[in-house]
Design a protein around this motif. Structure first.
Motif, PDB file in Angstrom:
ATOM      1  N   PRO A 157     -11.870 -77.559  -6.201  1.00  0.00           N
ATOM      2  CA  PRO A 157     -12.140 -76.477  -5.235  1.00  0.00           C
ATOM      3  C   PRO A 157     -11.513 -75.149  -5.636  1.00  0.00           C
ATOM      4  O   PRO A 157     -11.832 -74.130  -5.037  1.00  0.00           O
ATOM      5  CB  PRO A 157     -11.507 -76.991  -3.943  1.00  0.00           C
ATOM      6  CG  PRO A 157     -11.275 -78.428  -4.165  1.00  0.00           C
ATOM      7  CD  PRO A 157     -11.051 -78.609  -5.620  1.00  0.00           C
ATOM      8  N   LEU A 158     -10.667 -75.140  -6.667  1.00  0.00           N
ATOM      9  CA  LEU A 158     -10.024 -73.889  -7.072  1.00  0.00           C
ATOM     10  C   LEU A 158     -11.034 -72.921  -7.663  1.00  0.00           C
ATOM     11  O   LEU A 158     -10.843 -71.709  -7.597  1.00  0.00           O
ATOM     12  CB  LEU A 158      -8.921 -74.201  -8.078  1.00  0.00           C
ATOM     13  CG  LEU A 158      -8.004 -73.039  -8.451  1.00  0.00           C
ATOM     14  CD1 LEU A 158      -7.194 -72.640  -7.249  1.00  0.00           C
ATOM     15  CD2 LEU A 158      -7.097 -73.425  -9.572  1.00  0.00           C
ATOM     16  N   TYR A 159     -12.129 -73.454  -8.225  1.00  0.00           N
ATOM     17  CA  TYR A 159     -13.110 -72.584  -8.860  1.00  0.00           C
ATOM     18  C   TYR A 159     -13.786 -71.659  -7.845  1.00  0.00           C
ATOM     19  O   TYR A 159     -14.317 -70.621  -8.227  1.00  0.00           O
ATOM     20  CB  TYR A 159     -14.177 -73.416  -9.573  1.00  0.00           C
ATOM     21  CG  TYR A 159     -13.726 -74.067 -10.849  1.00  0.00           C
ATOM     22  CD1 TYR A 159     -12.435 -73.897 -11.304  1.00  0.00           C
ATOM     23  CD2 TYR A 159     -14.591 -74.841 -11.594  1.00  0.00           C
ATOM     24  CE1 TYR A 159     -12.010 -74.497 -12.466  1.00  0.00           C
ATOM     25  CE2 TYR A 159     -14.185 -75.436 -12.759  1.00  0.00           C
ATOM     26  CZ  TYR A 159     -12.893 -75.261 -13.192  1.00  0.00           C
ATOM     27  OH  TYR A 159     -12.495 -75.852 -14.343  1.00  0.00           O
ATOM     28  N   ILE A 160     -13.761 -72.041  -6.564  1.00  0.00           N
ATOM     29  CA  ILE A 160     -14.399 -71.192  -5.552  1.00  0.00           C
ATOM     30  C   ILE A 160     -13.609 -69.885  -5.391  1.00  0.00           C
ATOM     31  O   ILE A 160     -14.195 -68.807  -5.246  1.00  0.00           O
ATOM     32  CB  ILE A 160     -14.508 -71.966  -4.225  1.00  0.00           C
ATOM     33  CG1 ILE A 160     -15.421 -73.175  -4.428  1.00  0.00           C
ATOM     34  CG2 ILE A 160     -15.070 -71.103  -3.137  1.00  0.00           C
ATOM     35  CD1 ILE A 160     -15.504 -74.052  -3.242  1.00  0.00           C
ATOM     36  N   ASP A 161     -12.288 -69.971  -5.472  1.00  0.00           N
ATOM     37  CA  ASP A 161     -11.468 -68.756  -5.423  1.00  0.00           C
ATOM     38  C   ASP A 161     -11.744 -67.868  -6.631  1.00  0.00           C
ATOM     39  O   ASP A 161     -11.827 -66.643  -6.517  1.00  0.00           O
ATOM     40  CB  ASP A 161      -9.988 -69.129  -5.372  1.00  0.00           C
ATOM     41  CG  ASP A 161      -9.676 -69.940  -4.143  1.00  0.00           C
ATOM     42  OD1 ASP A 161     -10.440 -69.837  -3.176  1.00  0.00           O
ATOM     43  OD2 ASP A 161      -8.682 -70.688  -4.160  1.00  0.00           O
ATOM     44  N   VAL A 162     -11.901 -68.515  -7.792  1.00  0.00           N
ATOM     45  CA  VAL A 162     -12.222 -67.749  -8.999  1.00  0.00           C
ATOM     46  C   VAL A 162     -13.558 -67.037  -8.817  1.00  0.00           C
ATOM     47  O   VAL A 162     -13.724 -65.874  -9.208  1.00  0.00           O
ATOM     48  CB  VAL A 162     -12.248 -68.688 -10.213  1.00  0.00           C
ATOM     49  CG1 VAL A 162     -12.600 -67.930 -11.465  1.00  0.00           C
ATOM     50  CG2 VAL A 162     -10.915 -69.359 -10.385  1.00  0.00           C
ATOM     51  N   ALA A 163     -14.525 -67.718  -8.184  1.00  0.00           N
ATOM     52  CA  ALA A 163     -15.831 -67.102  -7.959  1.00  0.00           C
ATOM     53  C   ALA A 163     -15.725 -65.927  -7.004  1.00  0.00           C
ATOM     54  O   ALA A 163     -16.398 -64.907  -7.185  1.00  0.00           O
ATOM     55  CB  ALA A 163     -16.805 -68.149  -7.417  1.00  0.00           C
ATOM     56  N   LEU A 164     -14.859 -66.044  -5.995  1.00  0.00           N
ATOM     57  CA  LEU A 164     -14.661 -64.937  -5.045  1.00  0.00           C
ATOM     58  C   LEU A 164     -14.124 -63.703  -5.747  1.00  0.00           C
ATOM     59  O   LEU A 164     -14.639 -62.580  -5.583  1.00  0.00           O
ATOM     60  CB  LEU A 164     -13.711 -65.401  -3.946  1.00  0.00           C
ATOM     61  CG  LEU A 164     -13.484 -64.500  -2.746  1.00  0.00           C
ATOM     62  CD1 LEU A 164     -14.781 -64.183  -2.083  1.00  0.00           C
ATOM     63  CD2 LEU A 164     -12.542 -65.161  -1.778  1.00  0.00           C
ATOM     64  N   VAL A 165     -13.101 -63.896  -6.590  1.00  0.00           N
ATOM     65  CA  VAL A 165     -12.525 -62.774  -7.328  1.00  0.00           C
ATOM     66  C   VAL A 165     -13.552 -62.205  -8.305  1.00  0.00           C
ATOM     67  O   VAL A 165     -13.642 -60.990  -8.505  1.00  0.00           O
ATOM     68  CB  VAL A 165     -11.242 -63.234  -8.044  1.00  0.00           C
ATOM     69  CG1 VAL A 165     -10.700 -62.130  -8.917  1.00  0.00           C
ATOM     70  CG2 VAL A 165     -10.209 -63.631  -7.035  1.00  0.00           C
ATOM     71  N   TYR A 166     -14.377 -63.089  -8.882  1.00  0.00           N
ATOM     72  CA  TYR A 166     -15.378 -62.642  -9.837  1.00  0.00           C
ATOM     73  C   TYR A 166     -16.431 -61.775  -9.161  1.00  0.00           C
ATOM     74  O   TYR A 166     -16.880 -60.780  -9.736  1.00  0.00           O
ATOM     75  CB  TYR A 166     -16.017 -63.857 -10.499  1.00  0.00           C
ATOM     76  CG  TYR A 166     -16.600 -63.568 -11.836  1.00  0.00           C
ATOM     77  CD1 TYR A 166     -15.788 -63.632 -12.960  1.00  0.00           C
ATOM     78  CD2 TYR A 166     -17.917 -63.222 -11.991  1.00  0.00           C
ATOM     79  CE1 TYR A 166     -16.292 -63.344 -14.196  1.00  0.00           C
ATOM     80  CE2 TYR A 166     -18.429 -62.930 -13.226  1.00  0.00           C
ATOM     81  CZ  TYR A 166     -17.612 -62.998 -14.321  1.00  0.00           C
ATOM     82  OH  TYR A 166     -18.115 -62.703 -15.534  1.00  0.00           O
ATOM     83  N   ALA A 167     -16.808 -62.141  -7.936  1.00  0.00           N
ATOM     84  CA  ALA A 167     -17.789 -61.328  -7.214  1.00  0.00           C
ATOM     85  C   ALA A 167     -17.225 -59.945  -6.907  1.00  0.00           C
ATOM     86  O   ALA A 167     -17.911 -58.926  -7.078  1.00  0.00           O
ATOM     87  CB  ALA A 167     -18.195 -62.035  -5.922  1.00  0.00           C
ATOM     88  N   LEU A 168     -15.959 -59.892  -6.481  1.00  0.00           N
ATOM     89  CA  LEU A 168     -15.334 -58.595  -6.204  1.00  0.00           C
ATOM     90  C   LEU A 168     -15.267 -57.730  -7.457  1.00  0.00           C
ATOM     91  O   LEU A 168     -15.604 -56.546  -7.436  1.00  0.00           O
ATOM     92  CB  LEU A 168     -13.928 -58.810  -5.649  1.00  0.00           C
ATOM     93  CG  LEU A 168     -13.837 -59.164  -4.176  1.00  0.00           C
ATOM     94  CD1 LEU A 168     -12.447 -59.602  -3.843  1.00  0.00           C
ATOM     95  CD2 LEU A 168     -14.203 -57.968  -3.351  1.00  0.00           C
ATOM     96  N   LEU A 169     -14.854 -58.339  -8.589  1.00  0.00           N
ATOM     97  CA  LEU A 169     -14.727 -57.592  -9.838  1.00  0.00           C
ATOM     98  C   LEU A 169     -16.073 -57.089 -10.318  1.00  0.00           C
ATOM     99  O   LEU A 169     -16.184 -55.968 -10.843  1.00  0.00           O
ATOM    100  CB  LEU A 169     -14.107 -58.481 -10.905  1.00  0.00           C
ATOM    101  CG  LEU A 169     -12.596 -58.448 -11.029  1.00  0.00           C
ATOM    102  CD1 LEU A 169     -12.174 -59.353 -12.141  1.00  0.00           C
ATOM    103  CD2 LEU A 169     -12.133 -57.051 -11.312  1.00  0.00           C
ATOM    104  N   ASN A 170     -17.115 -57.892 -10.111  1.00  0.00           N
ATOM    105  CA  ASN A 170     -18.459 -57.517 -10.545  1.00  0.00           C
ATOM    106  C   ASN A 170     -18.914 -56.258  -9.809  1.00  0.00           C
ATOM    107  O   ASN A 170     -19.405 -55.305 -10.419  1.00  0.00           O
ATOM    108  CB  ASN A 170     -19.389 -58.696 -10.246  1.00  0.00           C
ATOM    109  CG  ASN A 170     -20.716 -58.546 -10.894  1.00  0.00           C
ATOM    110  OD1 ASN A 170     -20.855 -57.745 -11.805  1.00  0.00           O
ATOM    111  ND2 ASN A 170     -21.687 -59.289 -10.418  1.00  0.00           N
ATOM    112  N   PHE A 171     -18.695 -56.240  -8.504  1.00  0.00           N
ATOM    113  CA  PHE A 171     -19.092 -55.078  -7.702  1.00  0.00           C
ATOM    114  C   PHE A 171     -18.317 -53.832  -8.111  1.00  0.00           C
ATOM    115  O   PHE A 171     -18.899 -52.755  -8.315  1.00  0.00           O
ATOM    116  CB  PHE A 171     -18.886 -55.393  -6.225  1.00  0.00           C
ATOM    117  CG  PHE A 171     -19.112 -54.226  -5.322  1.00  0.00           C
ATOM    118  CD1 PHE A 171     -20.352 -53.629  -5.253  1.00  0.00           C
ATOM    119  CD2 PHE A 171     -18.092 -53.726  -4.553  1.00  0.00           C
ATOM    120  CE1 PHE A 171     -20.566 -52.549  -4.435  1.00  0.00           C
ATOM    121  CE2 PHE A 171     -18.296 -52.651  -3.731  1.00  0.00           C
ATOM    122  CZ  PHE A 171     -19.532 -52.059  -3.681  1.00  0.00           C
TER     123      PHE A 171
END
Lengths: 111, 91
Positions: free
Chosen positions: B57-71
């Motif tokens: 489930p840790l990868y979901i946090d990584v995905a959240l940060v990745y979405a913010l960085l992408n924007f």
């Protein structure tokens, strides 16, 4: 497996398939459209509908858990930020003087 | 269900690698930024899928940060391309 789990899995599979289809169509538009503005149109549809549908399907697949709420937060973030990014891209293109693509009927040059 | 998620993840990876063509031969700079934005969104969805497949489930946090960085990356790149500066008014 109870009937509720079966329905949940079926709905999430359908949502993920719809999202994958929209990702494919958006990528096709990104590759094949003739202009930057139309490419922005296709790619933004791909981002919002594809990512939103897949993330909602995955949250439904997870069920009642804190991770599902986190995935829904990511989906809300994507639904907010992806049109904003597309708007910023199109605005930058328009302000820097990129002309939209038009098809001339009378054999003039295409811009 | 794991097989279906593996298939969807491989499909997303293939579609994202096809997007690299537009990032490589975009006629303008903004085409490249748009292609990188789309690839980032696909990578974020792929991270959430891999968290299901691998059971982490840790990868979901990584995905959240990745979405913010992408924007943030897209907005900063377009702003720099539009105004030529990172500080001050936006025209």
């Amino acid at each position: 497996m109870s009937i509720v789990d079966a329905v949940r899995y079926a709905v999430s599979v359908v949502l993920i398939s719809i999202g994958a289809f929209f990702f494919f169509v958006g990528t096709l538009g990104l590759l094949r459209f003739p202009d930057f503005y139309s490419r922005t149109h296709g790619a933004t549809k791909c981002d919002t509908v594809g990512a939103g549908s897949i993330l909602i399907g995955l949250a439904l697949l997870r069920g009642l858990a804190p991770d599902a709420l986190k995935i829904l937060a990511i989906a809300a973030l994507v639904l907010l930020t992806s049109p904003t990014a597309g708007h910023a891209l199109a605005r930058a293109a328009y302000r820097t003087g990129l002309r939209p693509w038009t098809r001339r009927i009378d054999g003039g040059e295409r811009t | 269900m794991d097989t279906f998620l593996w298939g969807a993840a491989v499909f997303l990876l293939a579609v994202a690698s096809v997007c690299l063509y537009r990032a490589y031969t975009g006629p303008t700079v903004l085409d490249r930024v748009l292609a990188v934005n789309v690839i980032g969104t696909k990578t974020m969805v792929l991270l959430v899928m891999l968290s299901f497949v691998f059971g982490r489930p840790l990868y979901i946090d990584v995905a959240l940060v990745y979405a913010l960085l992408n924007f943030v990356t897209t907005v900063v790149a377009t702003r720099y391309f539009e105004t030529g500066a990172l500080k001050g008014e936006w025209q």
